[in-house]
Design a protein around this motif. Structure first.
Motif, PDB file in Angstrom:
ATOM      1  N   PHE A   1       0.841  -1.150   0.045  1.00 30.07           N
ATOM      2  CA  PHE A   1      -0.089  -0.072  -0.112  1.00 30.07           C
ATOM      3  C   PHE A   1       0.796   1.181  -0.163  1.00 30.07           C
ATOM      4  O   PHE A   1       0.518   2.147  -0.688  1.00 30.07           O
ATOM      5  N   ARG A   2       1.985   1.115   0.687  1.00 33.48           N
ATOM      6  CA  ARG A   2       2.826   2.478   0.776  1.00 33.48           C
ATOM      7  C   ARG A   2       3.400   2.516  -0.591  1.00 33.48           C
ATOM      8  O   ARG A   2       3.523   3.877  -0.890  1.00 33.48           O
ATOM      9  N   LYS A   3       3.763   1.630  -1.367  1.00 31.60           N
ATOM     10  CA  LYS A   3       4.194   2.144  -2.786  1.00 31.60           C
ATOM     11  C   LYS A   3       3.183   2.459  -3.549  1.00 31.60           C
ATOM     12  O   LYS A   3       3.436   3.197  -4.783  1.00 31.60           O
ATOM     13  N   LYS A   4       1.723   2.387  -3.265  1.00 28.70           N
ATOM     14  CA  LYS A   4       0.724   3.203  -4.047  1.00 28.70           C
ATOM     15  C   LYS A   4       0.424   4.527  -3.354  1.00 28.70           C
ATOM     16  O   LYS A   4      -0.638   4.995  -3.896  1.00 28.70           O
ATOM     17  N   GLY A   5       1.239   5.056  -2.246  1.00 28.77           N
ATOM     18  CA  GLY A   5       0.758   6.347  -1.647  1.00 28.77           C
ATOM     19  C   GLY A   5      -0.012   6.338  -0.689  1.00 28.77           C
ATOM     20  O   GLY A   5      -0.635   7.216  -0.405  1.00 28.77           O
ATOM     21  N   ILE A   6      -0.202   5.060  -0.053  1.00 30.63           N
ATOM     22  CA  ILE A   6      -1.729   4.819   0.859  1.00 30.63           C
ATOM     23  C   ILE A   6      -0.674   4.295   2.313  1.00 30.63           C
ATOM     24  O   ILE A   6      -0.165   3.398   2.050  1.00 30.63           O
ATOM     25  N   ASP A   7      -0.931   4.906   3.354  1.00 28.07           N
ATOM     26  CA  ASP A   7      -0.276   4.435   4.676  1.00 28.07           C
ATOM     27  C   ASP A   7      -1.665   3.680   5.478  1.00 28.07           C
ATOM     28  O   ASP A   7      -2.784   4.032   5.331  1.00 28.07           O
ATOM     29  N   LEU A   8      -1.278   2.672   5.966  1.00 25.87           N
ATOM     30  CA  LEU A   8      -2.253   1.995   6.770  1.00 25.87           C
ATOM     31  C   LEU A   8      -1.817   2.229   8.270  1.00 25.87           C
ATOM     32  O   LEU A   8      -0.966   1.758   8.580  1.00 25.87           O
ATOM     33  N   ILE A   9      -3.101   2.802   8.982  1.00 22.77           N
ATOM     34  CA  ILE A   9      -2.941   3.043  10.222  1.00 22.77           C
ATOM     35  C   ILE A   9      -3.745   2.091  11.209  1.00 22.77           C
ATOM     36  O   ILE A   9      -5.036   1.993  10.952  1.00 22.77           O
ATOM     37  N   ASP A  10      -3.053   1.603  12.186  1.00 23.01           N
ATOM     38  CA  ASP A  10      -3.802   0.443  12.892  1.00 23.01           C
ATOM     39  C   ASP A  10      -4.302   1.120  14.342  1.00 23.01           C
ATOM     40  O   ASP A  10      -3.753   1.838  15.035  1.00 23.01           O
ATOM     41  N   THR A  11      -5.605   0.976  14.480  1.00 19.88           N
ATOM     42  CA  THR A  11      -6.449   1.467  15.331  1.00 19.88           C
ATOM     43  C   THR A  11      -7.131   0.348  16.306  1.00 19.88           C
ATOM     44  O   THR A  11      -7.289  -0.645  15.597  1.00 19.88           O
ATOM     45  N   PRO A  12      -7.566   0.593  17.329  1.00 19.39           N
ATOM     46  CA  PRO A  12      -8.316  -0.542  18.156  1.00 19.39           C
ATOM     47  C   PRO A  12      -9.570  -0.800  17.413  1.00 19.39           C
ATOM     48  O   PRO A  12     -10.153  -2.066  17.575  1.00 19.39           O
TER      49      PRO A  12
ATOM     50  N   GLY B   1      -9.951  -0.895  14.215  1.00 25.42           N
ATOM     51  CA  GLY B   1      -9.500  -1.299  12.772  1.00 25.42           C
ATOM     52  C   GLY B   1      -8.574  -0.721  12.084  1.00 25.42           C
ATOM     53  O   GLY B   1      -7.785   0.489  12.680  1.00 25.42           O
ATOM     54  N   THR B   2      -8.416  -0.643  10.719  1.00 26.44           N
ATOM     55  CA  THR B   2      -7.454  -0.010   9.900  1.00 26.44           C
ATOM     56  C   THR B   2      -8.159   1.176   9.075  1.00 26.44           C
ATOM     57  O   THR B   2      -9.022   1.024   8.723  1.00 26.44           O
ATOM     58  N   ILE B   3      -7.216   2.166   9.236  1.00 31.58           N
ATOM     59  CA  ILE B   3      -7.553   3.577   8.785  1.00 31.58           C
ATOM     60  C   ILE B   3      -6.808   3.628   7.574  1.00 31.58           C
ATOM     61  O   ILE B   3      -5.435   3.535   7.646  1.00 31.58           O
ATOM     62  N   LEU B   4      -7.114   4.330   6.412  1.00 28.35           N
ATOM     63  CA  LEU B   4      -6.138   4.469   5.334  1.00 28.35           C
ATOM     64  C   LEU B   4      -6.143   5.945   5.148  1.00 28.35           C
ATOM     65  O   LEU B   4      -7.018   6.781   5.434  1.00 28.35           O
ATOM     66  N   LYS B   5      -4.711   6.094   4.883  1.00 30.65           N
ATOM     67  CA  LYS B   5      -4.491   7.738   4.841  1.00 30.65           C
ATOM     68  C   LYS B   5      -3.441   8.064   3.562  1.00 30.65           C
ATOM     69  O   LYS B   5      -2.655   7.075   3.434  1.00 30.65           O
ATOM     70  N   ASN B   6      -3.723   8.970   3.042  1.00 30.48           N
ATOM     71  CA  ASN B   6      -2.664   9.241   1.893  1.00 30.48           C
ATOM     72  C   ASN B   6      -1.391   9.551   2.583  1.00 30.48           C
ATOM     73  O   ASN B   6      -1.155  10.527   3.442  1.00 30.48           O
ATOM     74  N   LEU B   7      -0.368   9.278   1.890  1.00 25.87           N
ATOM     75  CA  LEU B   7       0.844   9.453   2.207  1.00 25.87           C
ATOM     76  C   LEU B   7       1.312  11.072   1.927  1.00 25.87           C
ATOM     77  O   LEU B   7       0.992  11.293   0.757  1.00 25.87           O
TER      78      LEU B   7
END
Length: 466
Positions: free
Chosen positions: A447-458, A460-466
Motif C-alpha cells: 500500500f505504501r508503494k501506492k501512496g497509501i499508509d495503513l494506520i492501525d487503531t483498536p 480497525g485499519t484506517i487508510l491515509k494518503n502519504l
C-alpha cells in the motif's frame, strides 16, 4: 419544502429566521485576511465558520454567492515592505497564496469572488466622493478624508457601543491624520513619507484608502447595495463593521447587509494567542506536531460559532480520534457495499431531518453531531453483528457523505480502493491477529508503494494518503 433556518443576527440582537432577499440565492460577504504574514490558526476559526455557513446553506438547497476580500494594503503591510525592502505586490501575493493554499488544505471552498483591495481603488474613490457630496465626509488640509460619525444617527447600533464613552480606536489613532473629532475614521489617507512609493492618485491628492472603505466598495460591487449575510469575527464588530454600515448606508441610502453573523475567538490553552506567550501557531506548526487537517477542521467547527474554542493538545487529540472513528466507519461500510454509494431512503431521511432541526437552530453543530454519533453507534452495532446488507451499507454511506458535504471529516482518498485492496486489508488484519508480522508488513508495504499508509487503531485499519 425547506425547514426554517434561524441564526443570531448581531444587528437585531436576536435569533431570527433568514431567507434570501432575491430568488433562491444567498449573497454573502465575509472579511478576509490582511496578507502581510503567514496566516495563523486563529484566522482560520473565522474562515472555517464562513465555509460552514456556506456549505450548510447549499445543503439546504440554496444557491450561494460568496465574496471575501483580500486586504493587500494597510499600515502593517507598508511597514513590512519598508522593514524588509519588499515590493508591495510581491509581498502580498506571496502571503495571499499561502492563505489560499492553507484554506484548501482545511477543505475550505474558495469564495466565488476573492477581490484584492488594490484592484478596486477606483470604486473606493467613487464611494468617498459620494460621501463628501452628501456631507457625510470631509477633506482635511493635508488631503485626507474622514467620515463624520455624528452625521449618522444609528452609529453604534451593531456593536451596542456607548457613544458617550467612545474614544478614537487604535487603528484610527495610529494613523496620525488631522480630523474634526477623535472618533471620525479615515476614508482616504494622505501620503506620508513612510508610505514611499505606495500611493494612488485621487481628487484629494496622493494617498491610499482607509481600511474600512474597501469592504463597502467591494461588497457593493459584487453583491449590490443590499445583500443577505455579512460574516466576520467578533473582534470586527467595532470599529470595522460599525464603520462599514455607516459609510455604506450613507452612500447608497440602502440597508446594506440584512443579517450580521459573528464567530467567537479561538483560544490556545485557555489564553488569547500571542507570540509573547509562545502559543502562536500556524497550520504548518500543527501539522509538524502530527495533527491532520481533518482533525484541525473538526475541532474548529465542532463547537457553536458563538462560543470560544480552546486549542489544546488534548482537544486536538480528541478531534483526531473522532475523525478516525468516522473514517473507520466509512471504511467498514465501503467494504460491505463494495465501494458503492446508494441513496437516502426513509430510514436515513429520518436521521437527516433530526440533524437538520439541530442545525437550523442557530447552527447548533454540537447537537447535530450528537445526532450523527447516535446513528453511527447504532449502525456499528449492526455491523458488529453482521446485520447490515449490501444495500443498507450503500444507503448509510449516502447519508454519511451527505453529512460530510457540510463537515468534511472524511478522507476522500479512502474511496479509491478496489475490492482486491479491501480483501488485502482484511487479510492483513487477520495476519496481525495471528501475529504473522511478516505478512502484515508485506501488505503494508504494498500500500505504501501506492501512496497509501495503513494506520492501525483498536477499531480497525484506517487508510491515509502519504
Amino acid at each position: 419544502m425547506k425547514m426554517s433556518f434561524k441564526v443570531y443576527n448581531t444587528l437585531t440582537d436576536r435569533i431570527e429566521k433568514i431567507e434570501p432577499i432575491k430568488d433562491n440565492i444567498f449573497r454573502i460577504y465575509s472579511c478576509g485576511p490582511t496578507v502581510y504574514n503567514v496566516p495563523h490558526i486563529g484566522n482560520f476559526r473565522s474562515f472555517l465558520f464562513f465555509d460552514l455557513i456556506k456549505r450548510y446553506l447549499s445543503f439546504l438547497g440554496y444557491e450561494v454567492t460568496h465574496v471575501m476580500n483580500i486586504t493587500d494594503v494597510d499600515d502593517k503591510i507598508i511597514l513590512r515592505c519598508n522593514e524588509e525592502n519588499h515590493d508591495l505586490k510581491d509581498l502580498t501575493s506571496h502571503y495571499a497564496k499561502m492563505f489560499i493554499d492553507d484554506s484548501k488544505k482545511l477543505g475550505i471552498e474558495i469564495p466565488d469572488h476573492l477581490p484584492y483591495a488594490t484592484d478596486h481603488i477606483p470604486e473606493m474613490i467613487d464611494l468617498i466622493k459620494l460621501l463628501i457630496e452628501k456631507k457625510y465626509a470631509y477633506k482635511t488640509n493635508n488631503g485626507s478624508v474622514f467620515f463624520n460619525i455624528n452625521s449618522f444617527g444609528d452609529y453604534g447600533k451593531l456593536s451596542k457601543i456607548n457613544m458617550n464613552q467612545l474614544e478614537s480606536t487604535k487603528r484610527v489613532s495610529d494613523d496620525d491624520y488631522d480630523k474634526k473629532t477623535p472618533q471620525d475614521f479615515a476614508l482616504w489617507k494622505a501620503w506620508k513619507f513612510e508610505d514611499g512609493d505606495i500611493f494612488w492618485n485621487s481628487p484629494w491628492g496622493n494617498g491610499r484608502p482607509g481600511w474600512h472603505i474597501e469592504c463597502s466598495a467591494m461588497s457593493i460591487k459584487y453583491l449590490g447595495n443590499e445583500f443577505d449575510i455579512h460574516c466576520g469575527g467578533v473582534d470586527l464588530q467595532f470599529p470595522h463593521h460599525e464603520n462599514e454600515i455607516a459609510q455604506s448606508i450613507c452612500s447608497t441610502g440602502k440597508k446594506f447587509a440584512r443579517t450580521w453573523l459573528h464567530c467567537e475567538h479561538l483560544l490556545v490553552n485557555g489564553a488569547k494567542m500571542s507570540k509573547s506567550l509562545g502559543n502562536f501557531y500556524t497550520l504548518g506548526d500543527l501539522f509538524s506536531k502530527g495533527y491532520s487537517a481533518k482533525a484541525i477542521r473538526y475541532l474548529l467547527t465542532s463547537s457553536h460559532y458563538r462560543q470560544k474554542i480552546d486549542l489544546t493538545d488534548k482537544n486536538l487529540k480528541g478531534a483526531e480520534k473522532t475523525v478516525r472513528r468516522l473514517q473507520e466507519f466509512n471504511r467498514r461500510l465501503l467494504n460491505i457495499s463494495k465501494g458503492n454509494i446508494g441513496s437516502i431512503k426513509k430510514t436515513e431521511s429520518s436521521i437527516l431531518d433530526q440533524f437538520t432541526v439541530s442545525m437550523n437552530n442557530d447552527l447548533n453543530v454540537a447537537e447535530g453531531l450528537a445526532v450523527i454519533f447516535d446513528w453511527v453507534r447504532s449502525i456499528n452495532r449492526k455491523l458488529d453483528s453482521d446485520q447490515i446488507l449490501v444495500n443498507d451499507a450503500a444507503n448509510s454511506l449516502a447519508l454519511l457523505h451527505k453529512f460530510d458535504s457540510i463537515l468534511c471529516f472524511l478522507d476522500k482518498g479512502e474511496l479509491e480502493i478496489t475490492p482486491e485492496e479491501s480483501s488485502l486489508i482484511r487479510e492483513r488484519e487477520i495476519a496481525r491477529k495471528n501475529k504473522n508480522w511478516s505478512r502484515s508488513d508485506e501488505i503494508r508495504e504494498l500500500f505504501r508503494k501506492k501512496g497509501i499508509d495503513l494506520i492501525d487503531t483498536p477499531s480497525g485499519t484506517i487508510l491515509k494518503n502519504l
